[in-house]
Design a protein around this motif. Structure first.
Motif, PDB file in Angstrom:
ATOM      1  N   GLU A   1      45.684  41.421  41.196  1.00 35.34           N
ATOM      2  CA  GLU A   1      44.856  42.556  40.737  1.00 35.34           C
ATOM      3  C   GLU A   1      45.467  43.198  39.495  1.00 35.34           C
ATOM      4  O   GLU A   1      44.761  43.619  38.582  1.00 35.34           O
ATOM      5  N   ARG A   2      46.798  43.293  39.488  1.00 32.35           N
ATOM      6  CA  ARG A   2      47.454  43.867  38.304  1.00 32.35           C
ATOM      7  C   ARG A   2      47.211  43.000  37.070  1.00 32.35           C
ATOM      8  O   ARG A   2      47.051  43.503  35.962  1.00 32.35           O
ATOM      9  N   VAL A   3      47.214  41.697  37.283  1.00 39.04           N
ATOM     10  CA  VAL A   3      46.954  40.789  36.160  1.00 39.04           C
ATOM     11  C   VAL A   3      45.564  41.063  35.575  1.00 39.04           C
ATOM     12  O   VAL A   3      45.401  41.164  34.357  1.00 39.04           O
ATOM     13  N   LYS A   4      44.580  41.251  36.472  1.00 33.75           N
ATOM     14  CA  LYS A   4      43.225  41.521  35.979  1.00 33.75           C
ATOM     15  C   LYS A   4      43.197  42.778  35.109  1.00 33.75           C
ATOM     16  O   LYS A   4      42.571  42.807  34.053  1.00 33.75           O
ATOM     17  N   LEU A   5      43.890  43.820  35.587  1.00 34.06           N
ATOM     18  CA  LEU A   5      43.890  45.068  34.804  1.00 34.06           C
ATOM     19  C   LEU A   5      44.667  44.890  33.498  1.00 34.06           C
ATOM     20  O   LEU A   5      44.309  45.449  32.469  1.00 34.06           O
ATOM     21  N   ALA A   6      45.719  44.108  33.558  1.00 31.67           N
ATOM     22  CA  ALA A   6      46.500  43.847  32.336  1.00 31.67           C
ATOM     23  C   ALA A   6      45.657  43.090  31.318  1.00 31.67           C
ATOM     24  O   ALA A   6      45.914  43.132  30.123  1.00 31.67           O
ATOM     25  N   MET A   7      44.648  42.374  31.815  1.00 28.55           N
ATOM     26  CA  MET A   7      43.763  41.628  30.911  1.00 28.55           C
ATOM     27  C   MET A   7      42.536  42.436  30.519  1.00 28.55           C
ATOM     28  O   MET A   7      41.568  41.890  29.996  1.00 28.55           O
TER      29      MET A   7
ATOM     30  N   ILE B   1      47.684  52.684  41.485  1.00 26.88           N
ATOM     31  CA  ILE B   1      46.711  53.132  40.487  1.00 26.88           C
ATOM     32  C   ILE B   1      47.239  52.688  39.122  1.00 26.88           C
ATOM     33  O   ILE B   1      48.421  52.873  38.824  1.00 26.88           O
ATOM     34  N   MET B   2      46.383  52.075  38.371  1.00 27.67           N
ATOM     35  CA  MET B   2      46.854  51.508  37.104  1.00 27.67           C
ATOM     36  C   MET B   2      45.854  51.772  35.992  1.00 27.67           C
ATOM     37  O   MET B   2      44.662  51.924  36.243  1.00 27.67           O
ATOM     38  N   ASP B   3      46.373  51.821  34.772  1.00 29.21           N
ATOM     39  CA  ASP B   3      45.479  51.936  33.622  1.00 29.21           C
ATOM     40  C   ASP B   3      45.174  50.532  33.110  1.00 29.21           C
ATOM     41  O   ASP B   3      46.024  49.647  33.136  1.00 29.21           O
ATOM     42  N   LYS B   4      43.946  50.367  32.644  1.00 24.71           N
ATOM     43  CA  LYS B   4      43.574  49.084  32.059  1.00 24.71           C
ATOM     44  C   LYS B   4      44.354  48.889  30.773  1.00 24.71           C
ATOM     45  O   LYS B   4      44.615  49.844  30.051  1.00 24.71           O
ATOM     46  N   SER B   5      44.653  47.642  30.484  1.00 24.20           N
ATOM     47  CA  SER B   5      45.413  47.376  29.275  1.00 24.20           C
ATOM     48  C   SER B   5      44.586  46.586  28.269  1.00 24.20           C
ATOM     49  O   SER B   5      43.829  45.695  28.642  1.00 24.20           O
TER      50      SER B   5
ATOM     51  N   ILE C   1      41.229  54.158  34.245  1.00 21.92           N
ATOM     52  CA  ILE C   1      42.182  54.281  35.349  1.00 21.92           C
ATOM     53  C   ILE C   1      41.501  53.732  36.606  1.00 21.92           C
ATOM     54  O   ILE C   1      40.374  54.130  36.919  1.00 21.92           O
ATOM     55  N   GLU C   2      42.185  52.840  37.301  1.00 22.28           N
ATOM     56  CA  GLU C   2      41.563  52.253  38.486  1.00 22.28           C
ATOM     57  C   GLU C   2      42.514  52.208  39.670  1.00 22.28           C
ATOM     58  O   GLU C   2      43.712  52.008  39.498  1.00 22.28           O
ATOM     59  N   VAL C   3      41.944  52.353  40.855  1.00 23.05           N
ATOM     60  CA  VAL C   3      42.734  52.204  42.075  1.00 23.05           C
ATOM     61  C   VAL C   3      42.731  50.725  42.463  1.00 23.05           C
ATOM     62  O   VAL C   3      41.686  50.080  42.446  1.00 23.05           O
ATOM     63  N   ILE C   4      43.911  50.207  42.783  1.00 21.05           N
ATOM     64  CA  ILE C   4      43.981  48.847  43.329  1.00 21.05           C
ATOM     65  C   ILE C   4      43.935  49.012  44.845  1.00 21.05           C
ATOM     66  O   ILE C   4      44.948  49.323  45.485  1.00 21.05           O
TER      67      ILE C   4
END
Ligand code: FES
Lengths: 481, 82
Positions: free
Chosen positions: A60-66, A190-194, A76-79
């Protein structure tokens, strides 16, 4: 580990770095599925119940990093799968309960969730409790505590609540994308999109065309990358393929200059630099929205200048801020700024390209004045506007209200909405300490403020008018977009 | 004529602002606002030789010390010859 405050940041960084590594090599799509295993090899879990869960979360983090899901509007998204392990504390009876006989807590509870043990001590049935907090309010001993989740506590504007399946859920209508929850969640859920992929693409394309990618860096960079010199960071940025590095602080000089005359004209103004503050005003205090300065933020201001004076320019903002990723989507900003990344992401880019900035020679970074540079810390913007009023020779008495953090903003806005503002210029900064407290910073430390002031003092230009004088050159019509 | 002065960091530290100020003054003093257009840009990729400048397509390396001479020779001189 010298670079980050927490292991969560470090983990996020590793994902960004691996994604970037493959993007540079041009083999991301074939290798994307292997990234979680590269980061978590072997069978021994180190963070969760098993490596499979750890890897699923990394996926999931990889998806947001992409760049994440473009259909989801918030940056900002909740994983969800990373979140469900967080204990739901909520209201709990503490040791301070004296077992009194009044039982106000029980009386006030709308769900009949409170009962008493043989010592008359209260107990809350969590299956019934709706976290309304009434019991805590009436307890004469303050014996009922609200053990809120770190994310909810971090989100002072109350945009985070618990979803039905007990994971964190963000109210996108309220969220200002400040990133406080991203930094505070101990599980990194919780992560920000990159947008690093966009940036890598721009840099790669620039090698084969006459495009020029400019980096605009926020002044808070002076408190980051503490393991190297600022000049080395600038060299590193250029080594990544950026054509030139420009201080956002020069945009801040421009903004302060413009805002001082706007303030004198209107008599009351809210600052427009912090995108979280601006979005907060618009959603929570729409009646004050007209008083937000009409000037662009320093980022957009300098980016516009770059695009007007250099053909084939693309601009990437590098800063401490996740909310700038939202600002980027605004129609008045979009034409000037092509992408936004954070200092965390810059670190990942350096390492993905095997650039050790400590080995590099110093380059220079000097465009702005002392005042533009101190925008990075709470109070700096007000100091700059005061200076601009002075340099402009405007007959106007500035009475700034410096709001350090979103709660201070709320209080000042509340007063202003009732016509009882404590001054005539509200400097709103959503992050505590100002931009140096931003969620995209590598480190957050007590020394950061003095670092910024020191960096300010090193500026070649001592006044705002000197710093911006070179910009007042007439521009050709052909370049005016 | 179009003159562009580099205002990138490197050139800035070598005196872009002073160069720009002098050019502005000289242009006004000689009433050449119509003939000469002055503009700025961030970096011309010749940071070692700053203050970098271009006059139409020609490259120059200026400094606060040689700006007047540059103006007389390459701007006023050329305009007068036309
Ligand atoms: S900064 Fe002037 S040429 Fe590079």
């Amino acid at each position: 580990m010298r670079k980050f405050d927490t292991q969560v940041q470090h983990l996020k960084y590793k994902v960004l770095r691996e994604v970037a590594r493959h993007a540079w090599a041009g083999d991301l799509l074939t290798n994307v599925g292997d990234i979680p295993k590269t980061i978590i090899p072997g069978q021994e879990p180190s963070m969760r119940c098993c490596v499979y869960k750890e890897r699923a979360i990394l996926g999931e983090r990889v998806k947001l990093a992409m760049g994440g899901d473009a259909k989801k509007p918030n940056v900002i998204e909740v994983i969800d799968i990373a979140c469900d392990e967080c204990p739901v504390g909520g209201y709990e009876v503490t040791e301070a309960c004296r077992g009194c006989i009044a039982h106000r807590c029980q009386d006030v509870c709308p769900r009949d969730a409170i009962s008493f043990d043989h010592n008359q001590k209260a107990w809350i049935d969590k299956t019934k409790c709706i976290e309304c907090g009434k019991c805590a309010q009436v307890c004469p001993f303050s014996a009922i505590a609200n053990n809120k989740r770190p994310c909810e506590k971090a989100c002072q504007i109350k945009a985070i609540s618990m979803s039905e399946n007990k994971t964190a859920s963000i109210d996108n209508n309220k969220c200002t994308a400040c990133g406080a929850c991203v930094y505070q969640c101990p599980f990194g859920a919780i992560m920000d999109k990159s947008y690093i992929l966009d940036v890598i693409n721009m840099l790669k394309n620039a090698q084969e065309s006459d495009q020029r990618v400019y980096a605009v860096v926020a002044p808070s960079i002076s408190s980051q990358f503490t393991y190297a010199r600022l000049g080395q960071v600038i060299s590193g940025i250029k080594k990544l393929g950026f054509f030139h590095v420009v201080e956002a602080a020069l945009g801040a000089d421009m903004t302060a200059w413009e805002e001082s005359s706007e303030l004198a004209e209107k008599g009351f103004l809210l600052s427009s630099c912090c995108p979280s503050f601006v979005s907060y005003v618009k959603t929570e205090f729409p009646q004050l929205a007209d008083s937000i300065s009409h000037n662009l933020s320093p980022m957009a201001e300098i980016a516009r200048y770059i695009k007007k004076t250099s053909e084939q320019a693309q601009v990437v903002f590098i800063g401490p801020c996740t909310a700038k990723k939202m600002e980027l989507q605004q129609p008045q900003v979009r034409p000037w700024v092509d992408s936004v990344i954070t200092f965390e992401e810059l670190q990942a880019l350096f390492d993905s390209a095997d650039i050790n900035i400590c080995d590099l020679k110093d380059d220079v970074l000097d465009n702005a004045s002392f005042y533009g540079r101190i925008f990075a810390r709470s109070g700096g913007l007000s100091d700059a506007v005061a200076q601009a009023v002075k340099e402009h020779n405007i007959d106007f008495e500035l009475k700034p209200v410096v709001c350090d953090g979103i709660e201070a903003c709320r209080i000042a806005l509340l007063k202003a909405s009732k016509g009882r503002a404590d001054g005539n210029f509200i400097e709103g900064m959503a992050c505590t300490g100002g931009c140096i407290g931003g969620a995209g910073c590598l480190t957050h430390g007590p020394k950061d403020k003095s670092q910024v002031d020191k960096y300010g003092q090193e500026a070649y230009e001592k006044t705002i008018s000197d710093a911006i004088s070179v910009l007042e050159l007439p521009q050709t019509d052909t370049l005016t977009r | 004529m179009k003159i562009t002065v580099c205002i990138g960091s490197s050139c800035h530290l070598k005196g872009s602002r002073q160069v720009v100020e002098q050019l502005k003054e000289l242009i006004t003093a000689h009433g050449l606002e119509e003939d000469v257009e002055l503009s700025g840009t961030f970096c011309m990729g010749k940071c070692e030789q700053g203050v970098s400048a271009t006059l139409d397509d020609q490259q120059f390396s200026l400094s606060p010390e040689n700006t007047k001479e540059f103006f007389e020779k390459n701007i006023r001189g050329v305009l007068a010859a036309k």
